[in-house]
Design an enzyme around this catalytic site. Structure first.
Site, PDB file in Angstrom:
ATOM      1  N   SER A 249      23.271   5.762  16.130  1.00 29.71           N
ATOM      2  CA  SER A 249      23.161   4.395  16.636  1.00 29.71           C
ATOM      3  C   SER A 249      24.482   3.944  17.219  1.00 29.71           C
ATOM      4  O   SER A 249      25.549   4.403  16.817  1.00 29.71           O
ATOM      5  CB  SER A 249      22.728   3.454  15.509  1.00 29.71           C
ATOM      6  OG  SER A 249      21.419   3.753  15.099  1.00 29.71           O
TER       7      SER A 249
ATOM      8  N   ASN B 276      16.695   9.333   4.156  1.00 33.33           N
ATOM      9  CA  ASN B 276      17.655   9.407   5.260  1.00 33.33           C
ATOM     10  C   ASN B 276      19.045   9.761   4.742  1.00 33.33           C
ATOM     11  O   ASN B 276      19.566   9.092   3.855  1.00 33.33           O
ATOM     12  CB  ASN B 276      17.700   8.055   5.981  1.00 33.33           C
ATOM     13  CG  ASN B 276      18.516   8.094   7.255  1.00 33.33           C
ATOM     14  OD1 ASN B 276      19.054   9.128   7.647  1.00 33.33           O
ATOM     15  ND2 ASN B 276      18.612   6.951   7.912  1.00 33.33           N
TER      16      ASN B 276
ATOM     17  N   CYS C  28      25.020   8.568  12.925  1.00 31.97           N
ATOM     18  CA  CYS C  28      24.428   9.823  12.451  1.00 31.97           C
ATOM     19  C   CYS C  28      24.744  11.024  13.334  1.00 31.97           C
ATOM     20  O   CYS C  28      24.606  12.164  12.887  1.00 31.97           O
ATOM     21  CB  CYS C  28      22.919   9.665  12.331  1.00 31.97           C
ATOM     22  SG  CYS C  28      22.426   8.293  11.254  1.00 31.97           S
TER      23      CYS C  28
ATOM     24  N   GLU D  68      29.129   7.933   7.634  1.00 31.37           N
ATOM     25  CA  GLU D  68      29.189   6.509   7.955  1.00 31.37           C
ATOM     26  C   GLU D  68      29.151   5.691   6.666  1.00 31.37           C
ATOM     27  O   GLU D  68      28.776   4.530   6.664  1.00 31.37           O
ATOM     28  CB  GLU D  68      28.079   6.091   8.909  1.00 31.37           C
ATOM     29  CG  GLU D  68      26.672   6.413   8.511  1.00 31.37           C
ATOM     30  CD  GLU D  68      25.656   5.939   9.542  1.00 31.37           C
ATOM     31  OE1 GLU D  68      25.412   4.718   9.601  1.00 31.37           O
ATOM     32  OE2 GLU D  68      25.115   6.783  10.279  1.00 31.37           O
TER      33      GLU D  68
ATOM     34  N   SER E 222      15.986  -0.431  17.634  1.00 26.29           N
ATOM     35  CA  SER E 222      16.570   0.847  17.244  1.00 26.29           C
ATOM     36  C   SER E 222      15.652   2.004  17.624  1.00 26.29           C
ATOM     37  O   SER E 222      16.112   3.052  18.103  1.00 26.29           O
ATOM     38  CB  SER E 222      16.834   0.865  15.734  1.00 26.29           C
ATOM     39  OG  SER E 222      17.523   2.032  15.360  1.00 26.29           O
TER      40      SER E 222
ATOM     41  N   ASP F 238       0.844  -1.187   0.000  1.00 26.38           N
ATOM     42  CA  ASP F 238       0.000   0.000   0.000  1.00 26.38           C
ATOM     43  C   ASP F 238       0.887   1.246   0.000  1.00 26.38           C
ATOM     44  O   ASP F 238       1.752   1.390   0.865  1.00 26.38           O
ATOM     45  CB  ASP F 238      -0.878  -0.013   1.256  1.00 26.38           C
ATOM     46  CG  ASP F 238      -1.880   1.135   1.297  1.00 26.38           C
ATOM     47  OD1 ASP F 238      -1.733   2.095   0.514  1.00 26.38           O
ATOM     48  OD2 ASP F 238      -2.797   1.078   2.136  1.00 26.38           O
TER      49      ASP F 238
ATOM     50  N   THR G 245      13.716   3.785   3.235  1.00 22.65           N
ATOM     51  CA  THR G 245      14.191   5.020   3.884  1.00 22.65           C
ATOM     52  C   THR G 245      15.504   5.522   3.303  1.00 22.65           C
ATOM     53  O   THR G 245      16.063   6.501   3.805  1.00 22.65           O
ATOM     54  CB  THR G 245      14.374   4.800   5.394  1.00 22.65           C
ATOM     55  OG1 THR G 245      15.486   3.914   5.631  1.00 22.65           O
ATOM     56  CG2 THR G 245      13.124   4.219   6.025  1.00 22.65           C
TER      57      THR G 245
ATOM     58  N   HIS H  84      17.078  14.339  14.754  1.00 22.53           N
ATOM     59  CA  HIS H  84      17.599  13.398  13.762  1.00 22.53           C
ATOM     60  C   HIS H  84      16.410  12.683  13.132  1.00 22.53           C
ATOM     61  O   HIS H  84      15.521  12.197  13.832  1.00 22.53           O
ATOM     62  CB  HIS H  84      18.535  12.395  14.424  1.00 22.53           C
ATOM     63  CG  HIS H  84      18.866  11.223  13.542  1.00 22.53           C
ATOM     64  ND1 HIS H  84      19.429  11.385  12.290  1.00 22.53           N
ATOM     65  CD2 HIS H  84      18.683   9.890  13.707  1.00 22.53           C
ATOM     66  CE1 HIS H  84      19.590  10.197  11.737  1.00 22.53           C
ATOM     67  NE2 HIS H  84      19.138   9.278  12.572  1.00 22.53           N
TER      68      HIS H  84
ATOM     69  N   LYS I 168       7.036   9.970  16.786  1.00 21.13           N
ATOM     70  CA  LYS I 168       7.107   9.328  18.106  1.00 21.13           C
ATOM     71  C   LYS I 168       7.983  10.147  19.052  1.00 21.13           C
ATOM     72  O   LYS I 168       7.633  10.357  20.221  1.00 21.13           O
ATOM     73  CB  LYS I 168       7.661   7.903  17.971  1.00 21.13           C
ATOM     74  CG  LYS I 168       6.750   6.932  17.246  1.00 21.13           C
ATOM     75  CD  LYS I 168       7.350   5.549  17.201  1.00 21.13           C
ATOM     76  CE  LYS I 168       6.441   4.582  16.456  1.00 21.13           C
ATOM     77  NZ  LYS I 168       5.185   4.316  17.196  1.00 21.13           N
TER      78      LYS I 168
END
Length: 447
Positions: free
Chosen positions: A366, A328, A120, A83, A211, A31, A163, A244, A253
């Site tokens: 991370s 990203n 990051c 990175e 994560s 979707d 992403t 970030h 979130k």
């Protein structure tokens, strides 16, 4: 004390784009709203055959130096955060300096060059290094060039594939900056984590659910640490909160968690208590499980309040504009969020009234570490932000078919060697040209 901060910003996106709802989703049998509403993404940027982290970083840096009228001897350090490095010894900053020396009189022979790695968050760490270098009086009147550049590719079929993104953000750190002054205080949250890593491999190994949990936990710890220095952060003291942004859905979130935290024990919590009750306190529950269930219910209720939605729309949503259409950028993501916020302020017609307003910046890497610091808007911010040509870059990207996307992915897979024609024509930019005698990557400037 003389202000130190970001004086100029330039952005360079990869020259290709992948339309997620209309090209990627149909081939995946999914979707389209999984991407547009779930992840909060519309398109992703990719590098053309002749682009990579060096060309994108060097092209962003050249645009910045040209616009500011700077010569190489006015730059005292070049720090690259990435990175996506392809060499375990020679830093990307030397490649970028070598590119720039092809087009300028003079050189960067006396500039300190380095490469920062902490996933990051390293872009922000490189800015911190530049800030400290200037504050220590070691810059001899020169500026620092900080470049965050990445090609964020995932293995084909990985849940993170949607992403992906590629681009670079170049920033000039100086005394008496035009855009934002950096705060002297930072808060940190850091632990040894294995949420996202690349152990001797190009593509990441990711524990997606963990994560997310680690991201939120480290951000909370960093905010608590920051508040232990400066005092409680209140919602009405922050104009924008760039986070970030691996994808906008993750920031949704983070924004909710942040709002719950900064409204705790405030009049806002008191006002909201009339409709959704007060925030649960752990001491009031017999078990951690019961407390977490109560927190989850409170968060669901908080998310639906007009008070929260208005704050989110004003403070968080405007920071996501660029990430929605480029994906990203790893080390560059939080710096895209800052640029998006400032672009929103300019589009709203803010000018002198915006000077002195505060951004609360949340960086994360991370492995894992978060940093929270504030930035104060400076008088020259609008002129600098309106000088960006990112809209033109986005509009001119080549729109990939799914089959072309698979080819591009293979071109930038270090373990594969494929011969694919370039999709765009280089014009006034640095390009990757091949390999040198010691297997190093080589670059030229194309007029």
């Amino acid at each position: 004390m003389t202000a130190v901060g970001i004086d100029a910003i330039e952005i360079r996106t990869g020259k290709l784009q992948l339309d997620l709802p209309n090209t990627f989703a149909p081939k995946k049998g999914e979707d389209p709203e999984k991407y547009t509403k779930g992840l909060g993404l519309e398109t992703s940027s990719f590098p053309d055959v002749y682009e990579d982290i060096v060309t994108m970083g060097a092209n962003a840096a050249k645009s910045l130096l040209d616009r500011k009228g700077l010569a190489p001897d006015e730059i005292g350090r070049i720090d690259v955060a990435t990175e996506s490095a392809f060499d375990h010894s020679k830093p990307v900053s030397t490649y970028i300096a070598g590119c720039l020396e092809q087009v300028y009189d003079g050189d960067f022979r006396h500039a300190n060059k380095g490469e920062r790695k902490f996933a990051c968050v390293s872009g922000t760490q490189a800015i911190d290094d530049a800030y400290n270098w200037i504050r220590a009086g070691r810059n001899r009147g020169r500026a620092a060039l900080v470049i965050a550049t990445d090609t964020a590719l995932y293995e084909r079929g990985d849940p993170g594939e949607a992403t992906q993104g590629a681009g670079a953000v170049a920033m000039l750190v100086t005394e008496d900056p035009s855009i934002v002054e950096l705060s002297t205080e930072q808060g940190y949250g850091s632990m040894d984590e294995t949420d996202f890593l690349k152990p001797n491999q190009q593509f990441p190994s990711v524990d997606g659910k963990r994560s997310m949990q680690v991201y939120l936990s480290r951000m909370r710890e960093a905010l608590e640490d920051y508040e232990s220095i400066v005092g409680p952060v209140e919602p009405d003291t922050v104009a924008y909160a760039p986070f970030h942004t691996p994808f906008p859905g993750m920031v949704r979130k983070a924004g909710l968690f942040a709002y719950r935290h900064i409204t705790r024990n405030t009049s806002i919590e008191d006002d909201l208590a009339e409709s959704i009750g007060r925030q649960p306190r752990e001491d009031d529950y017999e078990s951690r499980e019961a407390y977490e269930e109560a927190i989850s219910e409170y968060m669901d209720a908080l998310k639906g309040t007009d008070r929260y939605q208005e704050w989110y729309a004003e403070t968080i949503e405007p920071t996501l504009g660029l990430s929605r259409v480029v994906g990203n950028w790893y080390t560059g993501s939080v710096h895209l969020a800052r640029a998006s916020a400032l672009r929103d302020a300019a589009e709203r017609g803010l000018d002198d009234a915006f000077v002195g307003e505060r951004l609360l910046v949340g960086s994360y890497g991370s492995g894992a570490q978060a940093e929270i610091h504030s930035e104060t808007v400076r008088p020259g911010w609008r002129e600098e932000i309106e000088a960006l040509d990112i809209d033109e870059q986005l509009a001119s990207r080549y729109d990939l078919s799914f089959e072309e996307y698979t080819q591009v992915h293979e071109v930038h897979d270090y373990d594969k060697s494929v011969d694919v024609e370039e999709f765009t024509v280089p014009d006034g930019e640095f390009v990757f040209t091949g390999w040198g005698r010691m297997n190093e990557r080589t670059y030229d400037y194309v007029e």
